[in-house]
Design a protein around this motif. Structure first.
Motif, short mmCIF file in Angstrom:
data_model
loop_
_atom_site.label_atom_id
_atom_site.label_comp_id
_atom_site.label_asym_id
_atom_site.label_seq_id
_atom_site.Cartn_x
_atom_site.Cartn_y
_atom_site.Cartn_z
N ASN A 126 -6.62 -0.60 -5.63
CA ASN A 126 -7.60 0.37 -5.14
C ASN A 126 -6.87 1.70 -4.97
OD1 ASN A 126 -10.51 0.31 -4.00
ND2 ASN A 126 -9.38 1.70 -2.66
N SER B 8 -12.91 6.91 -4.77
CA SER B 8 -12.29 5.60 -4.60
C SER B 8 -12.53 4.74 -5.84
CB SER B 8 -12.88 4.91 -3.37
OG SER B 8 -12.22 3.71 -3.13
N ASN C 276 -11.67 0.92 -7.60
CA ASN C 276 -11.18 -0.44 -7.42
C ASN C 276 -11.17 -1.15 -8.76
OD1 ASN C 276 -11.73 -3.53 -6.77
ND2 ASN C 276 -10.65 -2.60 -5.06
N GLU D 133 -7.41 5.81 -3.91
CA GLU D 133 -8.25 6.83 -3.27
C GLU D 133 -7.70 8.20 -3.66
OE1 GLU D 133 -11.33 8.08 -0.62
OE2 GLU D 133 -10.76 6.00 -0.90
N ASN E 34 0.83 -1.20 0.00
CA ASN E 34 0.00 0.00 0.00
C ASN E 34 0.86 1.25 0.00
OD1 ASN E 34 0.73 -0.01 2.78
ND2 ASN E 34 -1.18 0.97 3.34
N SER F 175 -6.54 2.79 2.01
CA SER F 175 -7.42 2.83 0.85
C SER F 175 -6.69 2.82 -0.49
CB SER F 175 -8.32 4.07 0.91
OG SER F 175 -9.13 4.01 2.05
N THR F 176 -5.38 2.98 -0.49
CA THR F 176 -4.62 2.94 -1.74
C THR F 176 -3.65 1.77 -1.66
OG1 THR F 176 -4.83 5.32 -2.10
CG2 THR F 176 -3.02 4.20 -3.23
#
Length: 166
Positions: A84, A122, A124, A86, A34, A157-158
């Motif tokens: 993913n 966001s 994905n 963000e 991440n 989130s990333t």
């Protein structure tokens, strides 16, 4: 019952090595990385996401010296890649997120998302099962044309992952 011993072969193949290889394939494997700091993304420029935190890595897919890549090790022939992203801001223009293989976009089975800047920040993406060879690599690239530099969030989130299928 017969015992298998090291060096036992059938048709020239080491049986214990074959069993070990099958067990490794059955366990799966892969990596999850991440971004734990915000990354600035220039306006109208495709930019590789530079991941900087390893959550897990079973087989050496991630290399600190090449932080934008997940590279396929030996013994892997099929994978799925998932990402993913963000975005830090919403607003005008378009936002694009893609997964590239070996520095090239447009590979069959690899995802691309393009949306208005006012949409959900966001994104994905998930690939189909992709055939690979040792040394193949995947990267996440982002693009926007919102007029100013933007950022992608450094947080849970990333992230970017690779899953061994075979």
């Amino acid at each position: 019952m017969a015992q298998l011993k090291a060096g036992t072969t059938i048709d020239g193949r080491d049986i214990l090595q074959e069993i070990d290889d099958l067990a490794n394939k059955a366990r799966g494997g892969g990596a999850l990385v991440n971004l734990n700091t915000t990354q600035l993304i220039p306006n109208e420029s495709y930019t590789k996401v530079s991941f900087n935190n390893v959550i897990y890595d079973t087989d050496g897919f991630y290399n600190n010296n090449l932080p934008t890549r997940l590279t396929v090790p030996s013994g892997v022939s099929k994978v799925k890649v998932i990402a993913n992203i963000e975005w830090g801001q919403t607003g005008t223009g378009r936002r694009v997120v893609e997964i590239w293989k070996n520095g090239v976009d447009g590979n069959h089975g690899l995802p691309k998302d393009s949306r208005a800047g006012s949409a959900d920040p966001s994104v994905n993406l998930s690939s189909s099962v992709i055939e690979v060879a040792q040394g193949d690599y995947f990267e996440v690239l982002v693009f926007h044309n919102g007029g100013l530099n933007m950022s992608i969030q450094g947080s849970h989130s990333t992230w970017f992952s690779i899953e061994v299928i075979e």
